[in-house]
Design a protein around this motif. Sequence first.
Motif, PDB file in Angstrom:
ATOM      1  N   THR A   1      34.283  49.011  43.341  1.00  0.00           N
ATOM      2  CA  THR A   1      34.995  48.000  44.123  1.00  0.00           C
ATOM      3  C   THR A   1      34.660  48.135  45.600  1.00  0.00           C
ATOM      4  O   THR A   1      34.469  47.142  46.298  1.00  0.00           O
ATOM      5  CB  THR A   1      36.517  48.128  43.901  1.00  0.00           C
ATOM      6  OG1 THR A   1      36.770  47.929  42.512  1.00  0.00           O
ATOM      7  CG2 THR A   1      37.282  47.099  44.694  1.00  0.00           C
TER       8      THR A   1
ATOM      9  N   GLU B   1      33.113  45.056  47.539  1.00  0.00           N
ATOM     10  CA  GLU B   1      33.941  44.374  48.534  1.00  0.00           C
ATOM     11  C   GLU B   1      33.405  44.556  49.944  1.00  0.00           C
ATOM     12  O   GLU B   1      33.557  43.682  50.792  1.00  0.00           O
ATOM     13  CB  GLU B   1      35.395  44.835  48.411  1.00  0.00           C
ATOM     14  CG  GLU B   1      36.058  44.334  47.137  1.00  0.00           C
ATOM     15  CD  GLU B   1      35.884  42.829  46.970  1.00  0.00           C
ATOM     16  OE1 GLU B   1      36.599  42.073  47.642  1.00  0.00           O
ATOM     17  OE2 GLU B   1      35.008  42.409  46.194  1.00  0.00           O
TER      18      GLU B   1
ATOM     19  N   ARG C   1      34.153  35.013  48.308  1.00  0.00           N
ATOM     20  CA  ARG C   1      34.763  35.520  47.073  1.00  0.00           C
ATOM     21  C   ARG C   1      35.054  34.374  46.104  1.00  0.00           C
ATOM     22  O   ARG C   1      34.738  34.454  44.919  1.00  0.00           O
ATOM     23  CB  ARG C   1      36.037  36.298  47.413  1.00  0.00           C
ATOM     24  CG  ARG C   1      35.703  37.655  48.027  1.00  0.00           C
ATOM     25  CD  ARG C   1      36.933  38.410  48.512  1.00  0.00           C
ATOM     26  NE  ARG C   1      36.577  39.753  48.939  1.00  0.00           N
ATOM     27  CZ  ARG C   1      36.057  40.085  50.120  1.00  0.00           C
ATOM     28  NH1 ARG C   1      35.828  39.149  51.021  1.00  0.00           N
ATOM     29  NH2 ARG C   1      35.750  41.329  50.403  1.00  0.00           N
TER      30      ARG C   1
ATOM     31  N   PHE D   1      33.664  34.145  42.203  1.00  0.00           N
ATOM     32  CA  PHE D   1      34.592  34.581  41.141  1.00  0.00           C
ATOM     33  C   PHE D   1      34.226  33.990  39.780  1.00  0.00           C
ATOM     34  O   PHE D   1      33.775  32.840  39.672  1.00  0.00           O
ATOM     35  CB  PHE D   1      36.014  34.096  41.443  1.00  0.00           C
ATOM     36  CG  PHE D   1      36.805  34.995  42.358  1.00  0.00           C
ATOM     37  CD1 PHE D   1      36.572  36.358  42.444  1.00  0.00           C
ATOM     38  CD2 PHE D   1      37.842  34.452  43.129  1.00  0.00           C
ATOM     39  CE1 PHE D   1      37.330  37.165  43.274  1.00  0.00           C
ATOM     40  CE2 PHE D   1      38.605  35.252  43.966  1.00  0.00           C
ATOM     41  CZ  PHE D   1      38.344  36.605  44.051  1.00  0.00           C
TER      42      PHE D   1
ATOM     43  N   TYR E   1      41.348  35.442  38.908  1.00  0.00           N
ATOM     44  CA  TYR E   1      41.150  36.129  40.182  1.00  0.00           C
ATOM     45  C   TYR E   1      41.496  35.238  41.362  1.00  0.00           C
ATOM     46  O   TYR E   1      41.986  35.713  42.389  1.00  0.00           O
ATOM     47  CB  TYR E   1      39.695  36.616  40.280  1.00  0.00           C
ATOM     48  CG  TYR E   1      39.257  37.427  39.063  1.00  0.00           C
ATOM     49  CD1 TYR E   1      40.149  38.312  38.448  1.00  0.00           C
ATOM     50  CD2 TYR E   1      37.984  37.300  38.532  1.00  0.00           C
ATOM     51  CE1 TYR E   1      39.757  39.050  37.340  1.00  0.00           C
ATOM     52  CE2 TYR E   1      37.588  38.042  37.425  1.00  0.00           C
ATOM     53  CZ  TYR E   1      38.479  38.905  36.821  1.00  0.00           C
ATOM     54  OH  TYR E   1      38.105  39.630  35.728  1.00  0.00           O
ATOM     55  N   GLN E   2      41.250  33.918  41.183  1.00  0.00           N
ATOM     56  CA  GLN E   2      41.569  32.971  42.249  1.00  0.00           C
ATOM     57  C   GLN E   2      43.060  32.987  42.547  1.00  0.00           C
ATOM     58  O   GLN E   2      43.482  32.929  43.711  1.00  0.00           O
ATOM     59  CB  GLN E   2      41.168  31.543  41.822  1.00  0.00           C
ATOM     60  CG  GLN E   2      39.674  31.301  41.703  1.00  0.00           C
ATOM     61  CD  GLN E   2      39.072  31.794  40.389  1.00  0.00           C
ATOM     62  OE1 GLN E   2      39.726  32.493  39.607  1.00  0.00           O
ATOM     63  NE2 GLN E   2      37.817  31.456  40.160  1.00  0.00           N
TER      64      GLN E   2
ATOM     65  N   LEU F   1      44.135  36.079  44.536  1.00  0.00           N
ATOM     66  CA  LEU F   1      43.669  35.988  45.927  1.00  0.00           C
ATOM     67  C   LEU F   1      44.495  34.949  46.688  1.00  0.00           C
ATOM     68  O   LEU F   1      44.965  35.204  47.805  1.00  0.00           O
ATOM     69  CB  LEU F   1      42.171  35.624  45.964  1.00  0.00           C
ATOM     70  CG  LEU F   1      41.566  35.313  47.341  1.00  0.00           C
ATOM     71  CD1 LEU F   1      41.796  36.445  48.337  1.00  0.00           C
ATOM     72  CD2 LEU F   1      40.057  35.040  47.227  1.00  0.00           C
TER      73      LEU F   1
ATOM     74  N   SER G   1      40.340  42.587  49.798  1.00  0.00           N
ATOM     75  CA  SER G   1      39.666  43.271  48.708  1.00  0.00           C
ATOM     76  C   SER G   1      40.164  42.704  47.391  1.00  0.00           C
ATOM     77  O   SER G   1      41.345  42.800  47.080  1.00  0.00           O
ATOM     78  CB  SER G   1      39.945  44.776  48.816  1.00  0.00           C
ATOM     79  OG  SER G   1      39.810  45.396  47.573  1.00  0.00           O
ATOM     80  N   SER G   2      39.259  42.054  46.670  1.00  0.00           N
ATOM     81  CA  SER G   2      39.590  41.549  45.336  1.00  0.00           C
ATOM     82  C   SER G   2      38.902  42.466  44.332  1.00  0.00           C
ATOM     83  O   SER G   2      37.716  42.726  44.453  1.00  0.00           O
ATOM     84  CB  SER G   2      39.083  40.112  45.159  1.00  0.00           C
ATOM     85  OG  SER G   2      39.792  39.238  46.000  1.00  0.00           O
ATOM     86  N   TYR G   3      39.671  42.940  43.395  1.00  0.00           N
ATOM     87  CA  TYR G   3      39.095  43.921  42.472  1.00  0.00           C
ATOM     88  C   TYR G   3      39.374  43.534  41.034  1.00  0.00           C
ATOM     89  O   TYR G   3      40.302  42.766  40.746  1.00  0.00           O
ATOM     90  CB  TYR G   3      39.696  45.324  42.736  1.00  0.00           C
ATOM     91  CG  TYR G   3      41.138  45.418  42.283  1.00  0.00           C
ATOM     92  CD1 TYR G   3      42.184  45.046  43.114  1.00  0.00           C
ATOM     93  CD2 TYR G   3      41.456  45.842  40.987  1.00  0.00           C
ATOM     94  CE1 TYR G   3      43.505  45.096  42.694  1.00  0.00           C
ATOM     95  CE2 TYR G   3      42.774  45.901  40.565  1.00  0.00           C
ATOM     96  CZ  TYR G   3      43.792  45.521  41.411  1.00  0.00           C
ATOM     97  OH  TYR G   3      45.094  45.562  40.986  1.00  0.00           O
TER      98      TYR G   3
ATOM     99  N   THR H   1      44.314  41.321  44.386  1.00  0.00           N
ATOM    100  CA  THR H   1      43.777  41.238  45.741  1.00  0.00           C
ATOM    101  C   THR H   1      44.704  41.974  46.694  1.00  0.00           C
ATOM    102  O   THR H   1      45.925  41.797  46.638  1.00  0.00           O
ATOM    103  CB  THR H   1      43.623  39.765  46.189  1.00  0.00           C
ATOM    104  OG1 THR H   1      42.568  39.163  45.448  1.00  0.00           O
ATOM    105  CG2 THR H   1      43.289  39.678  47.677  1.00  0.00           C
TER     106      THR H   1
ATOM    107  N   GLY I   1      42.180  48.934  44.871  1.00  0.00           N
ATOM    108  CA  GLY I   1      42.264  47.765  45.737  1.00  0.00           C
ATOM    109  C   GLY I   1      42.361  48.082  47.216  1.00  0.00           C
ATOM    110  O   GLY I   1      41.878  47.327  48.062  1.00  0.00           O
TER     111      GLY I   1
END
Lengths: 784, 286, 189
Positions: free
Chosen positions: A372, A376, A394, A398, A419-420, A423, A454-456, A630, A737
């Motif tokens: 990550t 990131e 991002r 995604f 994931y969207q 975030l 940070s999106s993990y 996120t 994260g």
Amino acid sequence: MATKLIGERIKRKEDPRLITGTASYVDDIKLPNVHHVAFLRSIYGHAKINKIDVSEARKLPGVVAVLTHDDIKGVLKPMPCVGGVPDMHTPEHYPLSGGKVRFVGEAIAAVVANDRYVARDALDLINVDYEPLPVVVDMEKALEKGAPLLYEEYGENRGFTWKISGGDIDKAFQEADRVVKLRLVNQRVAPIPLETRAVLAQYQDRGVEGELTVWTSTQIPHGIRTSIAGMLNLPEHRVRVIAPEVGGGFGCKVDFYGEEVLIPYLAMKLKVPVKWVEGRRENIQATDHGRDQINYIEAAVKNDGTVVGLRVKVLADMGAYYQLLSPVIPTLTGLMMCGPYKISNVSMEVLGVFTNKMATDAYRGAGRPEATYLLERTMDAIAAELNLDPVEVRMKNFIQPNEFPYKTATGLVYDSGNYQAALQKALDHVGYTKLREEQKKLREQGQYVGIGISSYVEICAFGPSAATATGGWESATVRIEPTGKVTVLTGSSPHGQGQETTFAQIVADGLGLTMEDITVQHGDTAVVQYGIGTFGSRATAVGGTAVYLALQKVKEKATKFAAHMLKVDSKGLVFRDGKIFPENNPEKSVTLTEVALAAYLAKDLPPDTEPGLVATAFYEPKNFTFPFGTHIAVVDIDPETGQIKFRRYVAVDDCGNIINMLTVHGQVHGGIAQGLGQALYEEVVYDENGQLLTGSFMDYCIPKAHHLPKFELDYTVTPTNVNPLGVKGVGEAGTIGSTPAVVNAVIDALAHLGVRNIDMPLKPEKIWKTIKEHAPKKGPIIVA
Amino acid sequence: MIPAAFEYLVPTTLDEALSALSTHTDAKILAGGHSLIPAMKLRLASPKYLIDISRISDLNYVRESGGQILIGAGTTHYQIESSTLLKEKCPLLTETAPYIGDVQVRNRGTLGGSLAHADPAADWPAAILAVGAEINVRSSRGERTLKAEDFFVDMMTTALQPNEILTEIRIPIPPQRTGSAYEKVKQPASGFALVGVAVQITLDTNRTCQRVQVGITGLAPKPFRAIGVENMLKGKVINDQLLAQAAEKAADGVDPLSDIHASAEYRSHLARVHTKRALQRAVSRI
Amino acid sequence: MRIEGNHTLKGKPEKVWNTLTDPEILAKCLPGCEKLEKTEEDTYKATLNMGIGSIKGTYTGQVKLVDKQPYSSFKMIVEGKGGPGFVKGEGILNLQEQNDHTLITYQGDAQVGGTIASVGQRMIQASAKMIIGQFFTALDMLQEQQPPSSETSSGGAPSGSSSPPPNFFFKVTLRYLWNELKKILRIKN
């Protein structure tokens, strides 16, 4: 499933005893005539041992034995490594080293005395004739020609090379509009569990059937039992391992250490109980370290920010030896190198490197925080290079919510995700658009504010056994006692996670009972059926599912008894408020206590039914789970001194269904603290001679409460279909994260100066120097 | 973390303690024990005798006498932090105390112990230099009084003779129109000072600097008075620009410490920045 | 750890050379030296009780003088080990005449291992400087007290009578520190 307790904020059953100091850790266990062990550890990073003279130490009154390598050679086998990769050099190492030492802290002699103080005094009487050898602590230098070799016989310090790839990486780079490069150092850190390691062993000689009991501070008691039995040639059924209260592990106790076999060996040999409690300095020297990678990253990108390829070379510092899982840890970085992004072409080469340092092994996140972090940081570097908003880059890359299950270029199948949404929720919470405007204004006034995203996605719930070094299943027994109270046995031996509470919630809900009606037992191999342990955010998703499956079995049987007693059809019976009744006729009920009593008295058994109300389940997961989220950090930097201050910290995590909101919060809090610790404070430092300079809390900085921001936590819930509970795991999420969020925030604060990277830990001095160095000229600054 | 064996002596009067100190060689005075005990547990110090002076009640006081505030050497950090007399008459000390360690440390550790240990990164020395304190020491042969700046001679080395015990810290009560401040950058692991700057400054009604004392800790092997800074301010009318200029002298003439937490260069820079900030804050309080 | 610096001693290089390579004088000036016994030519077994403040340790080891270029340079190797760990230092000392005085420049490396290295990193460098300072200040003092006699038998182990007088190091240290203090506070004599 009736949901009454699941999902609630339930205070932990464990806490009263922990808070009042009545919990019992290994060192709290008192046995008569216990003897104590002190270890003599190498003070050289690399040296030949010409001679160890223990004669004076043996003479000290109270000392009963002093052992060196010569005393265990041929008696104990070398320590195992089960996390191997193909074609690796596998050095042998023993609980006590002889001939040569390869890191500061390596055990070379053990004193056993009738008193802890005497054992320590005796160490000063041992005379070691060391012949210092050239030292190498830096991975890049270790790989150079002519570097000092840890193992002459290999002719190199490279332990192994491991590769993974997917898609067509060369084509991706040909098609790219540009290539973004970064060299990142993911520094070595120490796990620092609150309770250091500790081992107590007692051998009861019963003629031919002696029995060995070992108390050890571990995350994997059954694995330790099998290992001890194997190492000491004992029948496993006469070895009992107990993990009593365990004060944290963070991965470093998913290991099998030399001390864990040597202490039992001494107890057998000397026929007295033997105890060793690790000191904090020993803990920093000789308990697994984590991370320690250098990443050379090349991202092939389109001008719109689409990442078409990612090529990474990883140097992974193994230290001087492999511990139980060392080599496999960086392979997790490779497996997770796509993260939450649709990157179709990837390749990673991992070089495991030997250096004169303590071994690295699992540390909270184990390989995934590194993945990550590199991703990131790369996303932000791409955004900076293309002058795009980091959010845009991002969002563009995604995986879409409708694409799950999604197969990554590295071959994993992500179960579910959005994931969207995570975030967006974090952006909304922090007020992103406004913050960016404010940042612009403040910059004009000379104030440095940074926003780090940070999106993990992480891989957890280890895991299908075929893909797991130790077996990936878990076990549970649910036993309804004759009085209707319930005992649950779990193979997921906890070390602070709170399974006694969360598993009780699952069972109480299923049986229509209260929390007080359930007790969860764990950690004693004489009590609990074989299990795997607690690590890799697996306890709830795998261990909890085993409990759930055992619960269904026992419920089925209880239903049979209830139907028989009520003379109704078993279909449509429900468990509620301690009773079982047809859903459409609550008046016609029987209590669980009555059912349990009937099952044990067995006067009137239903047809084809055995007495008793006990069920055991072994659950083998069909896939991993993939929690995500996120984290956003907002920091202020003092341009004059480089000091960092937090303005905000927002985390939106998605761990699937939530069993207990309080324990999830707790996991996220602790995880963020540790991840932030790596970003800003923590670093195990060895000097060029291999001396450990951060050997105590005077110099090794774990974050304290006053270092931490206020955590603003939120969640999205995207259940998994991998297990019937729909849970994914949250034990490591915060650590994964947070680190890049904090680093991205600091770099973002300096982005207008052209700064692209500063390596962790982000000490104010580095930031100050970066600002200062940049002032007269323009262009990107990379500070190592 | 297991110390070597030692003999433990617990005198109840200062005379007993002094006589024990003069009759036993290789003896160390134990006050709060927050520096000595960790060193012993690491076996970096293995004195044969420990003379525990924590039961000597007449080493524990804060009182006013003849224009001075007298503090017994055995007074704990917390007692100083919570002293209303000090808060009113010498607030630099009550401001400095909370920066030391944590609550547990402040409840055990003592002012005298900290000064006698002379850790180069301890907080008290900076404040003690800035308030212009005198330090009273006694041996079985008599007593003497040293200026704070003469007391600290090098890293962990003071003017205390092996047979002497630090007994009292004497602080002149600052005149009207005096302001003070303590600025500290903590080393994040230990909480000790990377740099700590204590300032006490007196201005007349025209804002002319009558007196100023700047004590700096953490920067050099021993705490010191930043004479260069003081000289630039004395007798001058104070404004922000002058304070900033004077602060530039904070690290002049010292050999700065350097370690994995901060280089000599950064420490010197921090000393200058925080001297400026401490001066500004002290002046703003007048 | 890199160590370098310089110090000026009274007298021409010949005299200073004789002082610096005289085991009896070394025994007096090496901080905390309790014993210095010759084991072979230019090699001495030493017991050093070194420390700063309450942090003290006894080290046994050896002091070796090698690469001797009479009156101009030599290398000194000091090795010791004890409870707190080990110290190893080697440095080249160069002697240069400067109007009846001798400028000694030294440079070398020191290595510290064990407990001190792992818990005392913040103080090691300053301690090394302090100990070197003590060594030279002791030499200064000795030179002032009694010019070293050239008859000193180079082979003789230091006897009781040649061991430092009580409080010698204390005085030496104080003097050194006072000089440092003066520098810092810019006090002129």
